[in-house]
Design a protein around this motif. Sequence first.
Motif, PDB file in Angstrom:
ATOM      1  N   MET A   1     -18.040  -4.164  28.617  1.00 20.57           N
ATOM      2  CA  MET A   1     -17.942  -5.615  28.751  1.00 20.57           C
ATOM      3  C   MET A   1     -19.188  -6.149  29.428  1.00 20.57           C
ATOM      4  SD  MET A   1     -14.893  -7.835  30.509  1.00 20.57           S
ATOM      5  CE  MET A   1     -15.431  -7.662  32.184  1.00 20.57           C
ATOM      6  N   LEU A   2     -19.695  -7.238  28.920  1.00 20.23           N
ATOM      7  CA  LEU A   2     -20.912  -7.853  29.474  1.00 20.23           C
ATOM      8  C   LEU A   2     -20.537  -8.951  30.438  1.00 20.23           C
ATOM      9  CD1 LEU A   2     -23.959  -8.226  29.431  1.00 20.23           C
ATOM     10  CD2 LEU A   2     -23.668  -9.769  27.484  1.00 20.23           C
ATOM     11  N   ASN A   3     -21.101  -8.902  31.639  1.00 19.77           N
ATOM     12  CA  ASN A   3     -20.830  -9.906  32.655  1.00 19.77           C
ATOM     13  C   ASN A   3     -22.123 -10.540  33.112  1.00 19.77           C
ATOM     14  OD1 ASN A   3     -17.830  -9.325  33.300  1.00 19.77           O
ATOM     15  ND2 ASN A   3     -18.788  -7.305  33.434  1.00 19.77           N
ATOM     16  N   PHE A   4     -22.046 -11.803  33.473  1.00 19.09           N
ATOM     17  CA  PHE A   4     -23.203 -12.509  34.013  1.00 19.09           C
ATOM     18  C   PHE A   4     -22.795 -13.150  35.329  1.00 19.09           C
ATOM     19  CE2 PHE A   4     -23.729 -12.427  29.493  1.00 19.09           C
ATOM     20  CZ  PHE A   4     -25.055 -12.068  29.337  1.00 19.09           C
ATOM     21  N   ILE A   5     -23.687 -13.066  36.333  1.00 19.34           N
ATOM     22  CA  ILE A   5     -23.439 -13.758  37.576  1.00 19.34           C
ATOM     23  C   ILE A   5     -24.734 -14.352  38.081  1.00 19.34           C
ATOM     24  CG2 ILE A   5     -21.586 -12.167  38.229  1.00 19.34           C
ATOM     25  CD1 ILE A   5     -23.531 -11.050  40.327  1.00 19.34           C
ATOM     26  N   ALA A   6     -24.611 -15.290  38.955  1.00 16.99           N
ATOM     27  CA  ALA A   6     -25.779 -15.794  39.694  1.00 16.99           C
ATOM     28  C   ALA A   6     -25.742 -15.147  41.067  1.00 16.99           C
ATOM     29  CB  ALA A   6     -25.720 -17.314  39.825  1.00 16.99           C
ATOM     30  N   LEU A   7     -26.723 -14.340  41.347  1.00 19.85           N
ATOM     31  CA  LEU A   7     -26.759 -13.634  42.618  1.00 19.85           C
ATOM     32  C   LEU A   7     -27.094 -14.601  43.741  1.00 19.85           C
ATOM     33  CD1 LEU A   7     -28.714 -10.435  41.594  1.00 19.85           C
ATOM     34  CD2 LEU A   7     -26.240 -10.744  41.763  1.00 19.85           C
ATOM     35  N   PHE A 292     -21.418  -4.100  35.235  1.00 20.09           N
ATOM     36  CA  PHE A 292     -20.727  -3.909  36.498  1.00 20.09           C
ATOM     37  C   PHE A 292     -19.747  -2.739  36.463  1.00 20.09           C
ATOM     38  CE2 PHE A 292     -21.179  -8.757  37.025  1.00 20.09           C
ATOM     39  CZ  PHE A 292     -22.471  -8.602  37.487  1.00 20.09           C
ATOM     40  N   ASP A 293     -19.037  -2.581  35.354  1.00 24.97           N
ATOM     41  CA  ASP A 293     -17.978  -1.563  35.266  1.00 24.97           C
ATOM     42  C   ASP A 293     -17.734  -1.274  33.783  1.00 24.97           C
ATOM     43  OD1 ASP A 293     -16.016   0.205  36.108  1.00 24.97           O
ATOM     44  OD2 ASP A 293     -14.471  -1.344  36.286  1.00 24.97           O
ATOM     45  N   PRO A 294     -18.565  -0.430  33.177  1.00 25.66           N
ATOM     46  CA  PRO A 294     -18.552  -0.295  31.716  1.00 25.66           C
ATOM     47  C   PRO A 294     -17.277   0.335  31.170  1.00 25.66           C
ATOM     48  CG  PRO A 294     -19.970   1.357  32.714  1.00 25.66           C
ATOM     49  CD  PRO A 294     -19.585   0.411  33.803  1.00 25.66           C
ATOM     50  N   ASP A 295     -16.904  -0.119  29.983  1.00 28.37           N
ATOM     51  CA  ASP A 295     -15.801   0.484  29.245  1.00 28.37           C
ATOM     52  C   ASP A 295     -16.256   1.827  28.667  1.00 28.37           C
ATOM     53  OD1 ASP A 295     -14.024  -1.718  29.598  1.00 28.37           O
ATOM     54  OD2 ASP A 295     -15.093  -2.803  28.017  1.00 28.37           O
ATOM     55  N   GLY A 296     -15.284   2.614  28.222  1.00 26.88           N
ATOM     56  CA  GLY A 296     -15.602   3.860  27.522  1.00 26.88           C
ATOM     57  C   GLY A 296     -15.093   5.082  28.255  1.00 26.88           C
ATOM     58  N   GLU A 297     -14.571   6.021  27.495  1.00 31.80           N
ATOM     59  CA  GLU A 297     -13.998   7.245  28.063  1.00 31.80           C
ATOM     60  C   GLU A 297     -15.028   8.049  28.839  1.00 31.80           C
ATOM     61  OE1 GLU A 297     -10.716   8.457  27.915  1.00 31.80           O
ATOM     62  OE2 GLU A 297     -10.321   6.396  27.278  1.00 31.80           O
ATOM     63  N   ASN A 298     -16.280   8.067  28.347  1.00 31.29           N
ATOM     64  CA  ASN A 298     -17.312   8.913  28.944  1.00 31.29           C
ATOM     65  C   ASN A 298     -18.391   8.124  29.684  1.00 31.29           C
ATOM     66  OD1 ASN A 298     -16.135  11.321  27.872  1.00 31.29           O
ATOM     67  ND2 ASN A 298     -17.042  10.819  25.885  1.00 31.29           N
ATOM     68  N   SER A 299     -18.203   6.826  29.848  1.00 27.57           N
ATOM     69  CA  SER A 299     -19.235   6.003  30.467  1.00 27.57           C
ATOM     70  C   SER A 299     -19.329   6.299  31.959  1.00 27.57           C
ATOM     71  CB  SER A 299     -18.936   4.517  30.260  1.00 27.57           C
ATOM     72  OG  SER A 299     -19.028   4.172  28.900  1.00 27.57           O
ATOM     73  N   TYR A 300     -20.553   6.550  32.440  1.00 27.05           N
ATOM     74  CA  TYR A 300     -20.764   6.680  33.879  1.00 27.05           C
ATOM     75  C   TYR A 300     -20.682   5.282  34.484  1.00 27.05           C
ATOM     76  CZ  TYR A 300     -22.770   7.865  38.387  1.00 27.05           C
ATOM     77  OH  TYR A 300     -22.954   8.023  39.734  1.00 27.05           O
ATOM     78  N   PRO A 301     -20.013   5.115  35.645  1.00 22.37           N
ATOM     79  CA  PRO A 301     -19.667   3.755  36.088  1.00 22.37           C
ATOM     80  C   PRO A 301     -20.778   2.917  36.708  1.00 22.37           C
ATOM     81  CG  PRO A 301     -18.763   5.398  37.592  1.00 22.37           C
ATOM     82  CD  PRO A 301     -19.317   6.153  36.426  1.00 22.37           C
ATOM     83  N   ILE A 302     -21.895   3.524  37.180  1.00 19.11           N
ATOM     84  CA  ILE A 302     -22.906   2.711  37.869  1.00 19.11           C
ATOM     85  C   ILE A 302     -24.252   2.909  37.180  1.00 19.11           C
ATOM     86  CG2 ILE A 302     -23.784   1.968  40.108  1.00 19.11           C
ATOM     87  CD1 ILE A 302     -21.680   3.673  41.459  1.00 19.11           C
ATOM     88  N   VAL A 303     -24.567   2.014  36.269  1.00 18.53           N
ATOM     89  CA  VAL A 303     -25.779   2.084  35.452  1.00 18.53           C
ATOM     90  C   VAL A 303     -26.418   0.699  35.409  1.00 18.53           C
ATOM     91  CG1 VAL A 303     -26.662   2.443  33.103  1.00 18.53           C
ATOM     92  CG2 VAL A 303     -24.981   4.015  34.046  1.00 18.53           C
ATOM     93  N   THR A 304     -27.740   0.655  35.374  1.00 20.06           N
ATOM     94  CA  THR A 304     -28.423  -0.634  35.303  1.00 20.06           C
ATOM     95  C   THR A 304     -29.727  -0.532  34.523  1.00 20.06           C
ATOM     96  OG1 THR A 304     -29.313  -2.476  36.613  1.00 20.06           O
ATOM     97  CG2 THR A 304     -29.691  -0.256  37.468  1.00 20.06           C
ATOM     98  N   TYR A 305     -30.104  -1.618  33.869  1.00 22.92           N
ATOM     99  CA  TYR A 305     -31.487  -1.785  33.442  1.00 22.92           C
ATOM    100  C   TYR A 305     -32.328  -2.089  34.675  1.00 22.92           C
ATOM    101  CZ  TYR A 305     -30.166  -2.177  28.493  1.00 22.92           C
ATOM    102  OH  TYR A 305     -29.703  -1.929  27.227  1.00 22.92           O
ATOM    103  N   THR A 306     -33.627  -1.886  34.571  1.00 25.28           N
ATOM    104  CA  THR A 306     -34.539  -2.330  35.624  1.00 25.28           C
ATOM    105  C   THR A 306     -35.685  -3.073  34.949  1.00 25.28           C
ATOM    106  OG1 THR A 306     -35.800  -1.648  37.588  1.00 25.28           O
ATOM    107  CG2 THR A 306     -35.810  -0.136  35.716  1.00 25.28           C
ATOM    108  N   TRP A 307     -36.105  -4.190  35.539  1.00 23.50           N
ATOM    109  CA  TRP A 307     -36.979  -5.149  34.890  1.00 23.50           C
ATOM    110  C   TRP A 307     -38.375  -5.201  35.517  1.00 23.50           C
ATOM    111  CZ3 TRP A 307     -31.823  -5.734  35.523  1.00 23.50           C
ATOM    112  CH2 TRP A 307     -31.060  -6.175  34.432  1.00 23.50           C
ATOM    113  N   VAL A 308     -39.390  -5.369  34.667  1.00 23.80           N
ATOM    114  CA  VAL A 308     -40.703  -5.834  35.109  1.00 23.80           C
ATOM    115  C   VAL A 308     -40.706  -7.353  34.976  1.00 23.80           C
ATOM    116  CG1 VAL A 308     -43.141  -5.991  34.413  1.00 23.80           C
ATOM    117  CG2 VAL A 308     -42.055  -3.750  34.698  1.00 23.80           C
TER     118      VAL A 308
END
Length: 362
Positions: A1-7, A292-308
């Motif tokens: 699931m895709l989530n958007f927030i304003a930090l 934030f909390d990906p779906d999927g049987e095998n998904s690792y729970p804490i993953v992120t892109y990192t941006w330039v």
Amino acid sequence: MLNFIALPKRKLFLGPLLALTLGLASCGAPTPTTNGGGGGTTPQATGGRVSLVGAGASFPAPLYQRWFSDYNRNVNPNVQITYQSVGSGAGIEQFTQGITDFGASDTAMTDEQIAAVPRGVVLLPMTAGSIVLAFNLPGVEQLNLSRETYAGIFLGDITRWNDPAIAADNPGVTLPDLAITAVTRSDGSGTTGVFTQHLDAISPKWKERVGSGLSVSWPAGIASRGNEGVTATITQTEGTIGYVEFSFAKSLGIPFATLENKAGNFVAATPENASASLAAVELPENLRAFIFDPDGENSYPIVTYTWVLAFATETDPAKLEAFRSVMTWALENGQDIAADLGYIPLPPEVVEKVKAALATLE
């Protein structure tokens, strides 16, 4: 699931800089014709020497160090890139003030932050990675932690390693009667932002008591600067557990916990499981995605892109040409290097979106 927030906008802690000089200047050597490996179509920066200075996230620093060094050595010795690993918060601030030529952050800039940059901003996700809970526990090399348990540790509710909650996650494992010391970040950190956003998503108690952001008031533990500082503290102190980028733990051989995911499975931070997490989200046109909390049987729970973080308008044509060349090379030829260092290579469709965003710089 895709989530958007304003930090939330928080006070940033700059502190001393840990500078990584990532390119080696040559003495007037001509630009090589090789693209440094692979079969990409990297544009070649031409002309005289160009120096670029970036600063920000410590999460991708080992990869950026390798990329920029390889580019300088194999593609264009006239382009020198210096990257300062100061944390995402300081990286955003220095970029916003125009101190650096580019920034780097593990959390995408908010609309409010982007509006504060007069020259405009283009966000370029360059790689992705997992955040792991590394630990130093005598006699224990493998550790399972449920969502409720690791949230409880960082809340300060679970204070000893032989606590019944940890024992329930690890049947048959002898856990020492040793105090738990949580190791957190002292600087404004995108890794902190990602980790606390995840805790917000899985723990109502965390959301109510602490919340999320690049810096938070930690309920327990000790603080260190950067992924480098957290890993150093963990390796030197028994009974510690801290959140760090996967490649830091991997390179130092520090054990890290297997975590319970949204589907209720204990999942290790393998490249395959991290890639499954990325596959659960589609990167939108603005290239800002929060997992934030990906779906999927095998998904690792804490993953992120990192941006330039790139300026939409560059006042120096030579710097623009060099920057575009370096980043295109990293997208086309650097993704295999990312995998070797423990990062998650970008999916091909994401690479094409980032290259299109690069083409909009002027």
